[in-house]
Write a protein that holds these residues in place. Structure first.
Motif, short mmCIF file in Angstrom:
data_model
loop_
_atom_site.label_atom_id
_atom_site.label_comp_id
_atom_site.label_asym_id
_atom_site.label_seq_id
_atom_site.Cartn_x
_atom_site.Cartn_y
_atom_site.Cartn_z
N UNK A 101 0.69 -0.83 0.18
CA UNK A 101 0.15 0.07 0.47
C UNK A 101 0.62 1.48 0.10
N UNK A 102 0.77 1.95 0.53
CA UNK A 102 1.01 3.52 0.67
C UNK A 102 2.61 3.51 1.93
N UNK A 103 2.93 1.93 2.39
CA UNK A 103 4.34 2.56 3.83
C UNK A 103 5.34 1.57 3.16
N UNK A 104 6.27 1.95 3.24
CA UNK A 104 7.51 1.97 2.88
C UNK A 104 8.15 0.73 3.70
N UNK A 105 8.84 -1.00 3.32
CA UNK A 105 8.36 -2.12 4.22
C UNK A 105 10.12 -2.56 4.32
N UNK A 106 10.49 -1.96 2.94
CA UNK A 106 11.95 -2.94 2.56
C UNK A 106 12.82 -2.19 1.93
N UNK A 107 13.93 -1.67 1.64
CA UNK A 107 14.59 -1.52 0.44
C UNK A 107 16.00 -1.80 0.74
#
Lengths: 161, 161
Positions: free
Chosen positions: A139-145
């Motif tokens: 969705x709009x949430x940054x979970x991993x880079x």
């Protein structure tokens, strides 16, 4: 944001190189990651399966690593293809990359049941080597880079058996 | 070298935490990585399936990343469990770790059909954080090197739905 990648680079790989468990269109049991341009960035969309669990409710990190991996090689292929004057969908076989290194920082637990979007930023570091920095959103949430160094497939990467 | 891990830490995880696609014994569709001690190092053995292809004849990098990932969290669990006075197999639930970061360097194409062995070297960097450096061998050939930073599972890692 696009809901589907129309011209994915993986659709253009020659048949011999289209068996990747991550992104090969001919591997019927694989993930079928598909990567295309979104402006000057790259995008891959994927919704993990229910079995791809870490802890119930959250996505297995190895799947996120796999997404970043194939998104990286696909992005590098898109970039070199464009540099060579071509685009996915124009019928010219693109260059095929392999992963030299893969780095993933897991920022937040990634919820299951939510479409994931990998967004890549490209940097050419050598004519045959590209660095792809990727952010994975649920969705709009940054979970991993992640970061992939992808190199043009060397001749040693051929089956010897 | 052992042919099989007898006392794997994953055998001891509480049922609620045994669903990981990589190493959960209760996930029937997963890889079932199993990690144990080998001297003061850790070991996980795994033979990828035929479908886990990169290019025909070679193993998909995302599977190698997955192996390094779960080998890392399993190794950290073994280490903290031992530090707490316990061993896999003694009936005490071990601590459960999650991956903060994962790094993989792909050194050589990894041949398919060959059992892989991940060997881990542990370093405690905080009471709740361990670094696991891993080498992945296909037969006697070093194919990949990896590093996992594993942290004791935080309370945020619970299903909210």
């Amino acid at each position: 944001m696009e809901k589907q990648v129309v011209h994915a680079i993986q659709d253009e790989y020659p048949d011999d190189f289209a068996w990747c468990y991550g992104c090969g269109r001919l591997n019927q049991e694989g993930h079928h990651f598909r990567t295309g341009w979104q402006g000057n960035k790259t995008i891959t969309m994927y919704t993990p399966d229910e079995k791809h669990t870490a802890i119930p409710g959250f996505v297995y990190g190895g799947i996120i690593a796999s997404l970043i991996d194939c998104h990286g090689t696909g992005s590098a292929s898109l970039a070199l293809h464009r540099k060579n004057g071509h685009e996915a969908g124009d019928g010219i076989a693109p260059p095929r990359f392999v992963t030299a290194s893969l780095q993933v920082d897991f920022i937040k637990p990634t919820p299951q049941g939510t479409p994931l979007t990998a967004i890549g930023t490209l940097q050419e570091i050598h004519p045959k080597k590209w660095k792809v920095q990727t952010e994975v959103y649920a969705g709009g949430t940054l979970c991993a880079r992640g970061e992939v160094v992808a190199v043009v497939m060397p001749s040693t990467f051929r089956a010897s058996s």
